[in-house]
Each structure stands twice: as structure tokens, then as C-alpha cells.
Design an enzyme around this catalytic site. Structure first.
Site, short mmCIF file in Angstrom:
data_model
loop_
_atom_site.label_atom_id
_atom_site.label_comp_id
_atom_site.label_asym_id
_atom_site.label_seq_id
_atom_site.Cartn_x
_atom_site.Cartn_y
_atom_site.Cartn_z
N GLU A 22 -0.22 -0.33 16.16
CA GLU A 22 -0.97 0.81 15.62
C GLU A 22 -2.03 1.28 16.63
O GLU A 22 -2.14 2.48 16.93
CB GLU A 22 -1.67 0.43 14.31
CG GLU A 22 -2.53 1.58 13.78
CD GLU A 22 -3.53 1.14 12.71
OE1 GLU A 22 -3.15 0.39 11.80
OE2 GLU A 22 -4.70 1.56 12.79
N CYS A 77 0.86 -1.18 0.00
CA CYS A 77 0.00 0.00 0.00
C CYS A 77 0.90 1.24 0.00
O CYS A 77 2.12 1.16 0.17
CB CYS A 77 -0.90 -0.01 1.23
SG CYS A 77 0.03 0.05 2.75
N CYS A 84 2.49 5.79 8.74
CA CYS A 84 1.59 5.93 7.59
C CYS A 84 0.62 7.08 7.85
O CYS A 84 0.04 7.16 8.94
CB CYS A 84 0.80 4.62 7.41
SG CYS A 84 -0.52 4.80 6.21
#
Lengths: 273, 273
Positions: free
Chosen positions: A122, A12, A92
Site C-alpha cells: 500500500e 472492512c 480500496c
């Protein structure tokens, strides 16, 4: 064996970006694995001297510390900066977004609910930005919690959209205001949709990715619901010939942290079966 | 015939309050029906001289104008006040709440979506407080609309909670932020839950209420899903003996605008069948 790749799979935006950052910061260290793919981490170490520090203490022995794609906690970031470390942020942007939401909404007095895995870095990083934060892995866990009247709901970036909607619908029936931020990242969503389509057609699915990667595990789960013979492998060595007996079409997909060179090697191996 | 009343039914807080207001404002007029029950409106006229004006022009011939439980549009309220009319506000507080939400959220730049019936006076009143308002009766209608990235979703006070949750879940998958205000009123919700229980047990259900009452129609719909032989009547005269043939237990519920004296007369009539 005939193979077919999912229409969307693999790397991604956030992972590509993090790898670029790492390659441009040779001999730095990452605090925690940069991405959830061990072989790619080994490649970065071998070719760029980027090492992996598993503890904050270890990371602080380096001048340049790269923050992993999943982000780190507010407290750890603070410690690094306070100790004069040069922090290179490879978080990200789709993870920075929920961090900022939690920070802002917590200040506005909302109770925060994160749909995610409380052991995932995360989620730990995102949760660290708020005061009154619940982390729930599913609706059953949520039902046991004390829910307030004004809520903010957000999701780990790699969770399934459908389950997220169900959690929201349940919360709405219990609270007065539910402010839902759709923090599921599009790449995840597209990879999920693509494997769903592929698994309707193929009679075996191979998911290539890290076994500790949340989005990879989601892909496996989605594939399995349609195609019982779905397997997760980290590399070609983990393929078992037995799986492919009497199969006609093998579908292949890969998690967002899986580099093309690993996917390609798995594909070539399967084609030769 | 054996009868059983639902655990919760009939008059809600807002309707009771509006009737008290009307009784304390004799010889006033209401702009539109005060509540969705014609017989109760006739009683207020007969006993308290409270008349019904169907147009704004007609209402303005009175000194005191009572605003109905469902509220009126911002523009109509403005006209009444500008013309020196004494406005007596019987808007249900559960309707004032979504009016205020639409006003505030519209100013904050959100697109507003109301789950409701665009011909219902409550919905028209609530929608009049915003700029960018969509009204949808169901998810199919919603799917044809242009959805923006930041949304506020709210519901007509008398809609079903389950459908509301489904609409929210769909929106969440399409937008970046969906701020959901649960404006379904509790009384509605409790009456709905009670008729659901009752309809599992009874073999015929009679819903007593106005045929133009949204919450009454919802009760009928919920009852019918469990018990095919469910009927809506406005008064005892509408009961048909035919319905009760071979039935053992008749469940009774009533809309939020149905006064006790009508429910009681229907109950007595059924018991004598």
C-alpha cells in the site's frame, strides 16, 4: 472456555468490495495477493478460478488483471495499461484517497511524509504518486530525516491514530506548515478501539488474521499492551491448548482481511477447550 | 544574591521594530498600547511625545496613528483609513503572517481554529480576517466545539509549542484534513526554551515583564513547573526580600516587551539582596 467477540472485527468495506469484484471476474488473476489472507485467496482460486500472480510479467499473461486492495505503483499500472491488459481496479477507495493526495500535494511543491511501513505494498503504491516522499515507520526514523518547511503528512490506512498524532505534533514544532491528511481508515480505527476495550476485560486475546497483515499486527500490539496473553493465529490449527490454562474469558478479534468462516471456526474450537 | 540571566530573554524583533517606528513618528498616537510594557510606553511619551489612545474615537483625533505590535482588527483598520488618518503600521510581521493565513484559508472554505486567548488584541485582530473562526485557550475548550472536516489550525504567536502540538494531535483524530501553520514566533520559543533550562538550575526565578503580556505569563508558567519559587515583577519596586531567603541562585528572564533598562535595574537590585 468462555469467549467474547470484539464489538467490531474482521472484514472492512474495502476487503468485502474486493472479494465481490474478484467473484465477478472469474478466471482473472490478481497482481499480488488480493487481500492479506491466504485461505480466502485459496477459496477464490478454488471456487472462481481467480489466480495469484506474484510478478508483473506473470500477471501480463492474463487478459484480466485485478489490482489488489492495497493498490499498486503508478508505474506498474501504467505498464499493464500500455500492454493492453484489462485492468480491474479493486484498490480500496481508502487507499485511492492517499494516492490522489500524494499526487496533488507533490505537484503543489510540498515535501511528503508517509507514516507507514516502506515494505508494505500500500505504502509503495501511494509513495509512487509523488516526487519528494519520505516513508517513516516511527518518530525515531523521522528525527533522522531532513525536514523541509512545508510538509504534507499522511498515514498508511492501517496505522495507529495515537502514534500518527505524535508524529504530527513533532513535525509542527519543526516546520512552518504541516498539512495533515488523516488517511487512517475508520474500520481500522473501530477495530482497534474495540480490541482495546475487550483486552481490558479478557485474560486471553486471540487475534485471527494474516501474519503479513498490517492491521492484524496492530490489533495484536494494542491487545498485548493491556493483556499480555494475546496471540495471533491464521487459523484454528495454530491454537495451542497451553495458552488457555487457568484463563476465564477469551476475547476474539480479527483483521480486516479475515473472512467470517475462519473466525467462526476458531471461535468454535476455543469454545471446546 | 547570585544571579544568572537566561540565555535568551527580553526584546524580540517585533518589539524593537515597533519602538523604532514610534521614535521615528514623534507626536503620533498609538491605538492601544504599542507593546505590553507600561514603563516603556511612558518613556516614549516623555521623550518622543507618542501618546496612547485607548479608543478608536480618541485615536482619530490624531493625524498619525501607529498600529500596535499586536495588530488591530480589519474593521478598525478600515475605519481609520476611511477617515483619512495616516496609518503607521507597527504590527509585528509575525502577527501579520497569521492575519494573512486566516484571510486566505477562510476564502478557501476551511474552518479556522486559533489556539489563543480570545481577549488578547493579537487574537482579536487575527480572527477578524476570517469568517468561520473558533478561538480556544486549551484542549478542553476545543472538545466542546463543533469541528468540521477541513480545518486550519494556527496559534497566537506567544503560545507554548507543546500544547499547540497536543491540540493538533487531537484535531487530527477528528478531522479529515488539518492544515497546521506554526505561527508561534521563534523569539517566544527561544525565550521559553532558555527559561526552562535556567529553571532547572536556579532555586528562584524572577520574570520581568508586563502582567498583561501573554508571552511573559507563559515564561512564568514554564519556570514554575520546574521551580516553584518563580515570580513575575514589572519593576524592581515589586521585588520582595522575603522571596530570596535561603536561596542560592536567582535566575532572571524577561518578556519580549521588557526593555533592557528595566531588566538591568531589577538585576542590580537583586544582586544587592
Amino acid at each position: 472456555m468462555k469467549v467474547k467477540l470484539a464489538q467490531k472485527y474482521g472484514f472492512c468495506f474495502g476487503v468485502k468490495r474486493a472479494i465481490d469484484i474478484a467473484q465477478n471476474t472469474p478466471n482473472a488473476t490478481t497482481f499480488g495477493p488480493l487481500i492479506h489472507n491466504e485461505m480466502e485467496i485459496q477459496r477464490l482460486h478454488r471456487d472462481y478460478g481467480v489466480s495469484l500472480s506474484n510478478t508483473l510479467k506473470e500477471a501480463q499473461t492474463y487478459q484480466n488483471v485485478i489490482v489488489r486492495t492495497h493498490g499498486i505503483t503508478k508505474e506498474d499500472l501504467h505498464t499493464l495499461k500500455e500492454n493492453g491488459i484489462n485492468v480491474v481496479d479493486a484498490t480500496c477507495p481508502f487507499v485511492t484517497k492517499p494516492q490522489n493526495i500524494v499526487k496533488k500535494m507533490s505537484k503543489e511543491g510540498y515535501q511528503l511524509i508517509i507514516f507507514g511501513d516502506k515494505n508494505h505494498p500500500e505504502v509503495q503504491g501511494v509513495a509512487s504518486y509523488g516526487e519528494d516522499v519520505l516513508i517513516v515507520a516511527n518518530i525515531d526514523e523521522l528525527m533522522k530525516c531532513n525536514i523541509k518547511r512545508r510538509l504534507v503528512l499522511l498515514s498508511q490506512t492501517t496505522k495507529q491514530s495515537e502514534q500518527f498524532g505524535k508524529i504530527a505534533a513533532w513535525l509542527i514544532s519543526k516546520a512552518s506548515e504541516v498539512r495533515v491528511f488523516n488517511t487512517i481508515c475508520n474500520a481500522t480505527f473501530e477495530n482497534q478501539r474495540a480490541v482495546l476495550e475487550l483486552s481490558k476485560e479478557a485474560d486471553i486475546i486471540i487475534v485471527v488474521g494474516g501474519k503479513n497483515s498490517s492491521n492484524t499486527k496492530q490489533l495484536l500490539e494494542i491487545a498485548k499492551a493491556q493483556c499480555v496473553d494475546s496471540y495471533l493465529v491464521e487459523n484454528k490449527e495454530e491454537l495451542e491448548k497451553e495458552w488457555f490454562k487457568h484463563k476465564k474469558l477469551c476475547g476474539i478479534t480479527a483483521g480486516a482481511s479475515t473472512p467470517d468462516w475462519i473466525i467462526e471456526s476458531v471461535k468454535v474450537e476455543i469454545e471446546q477447550i
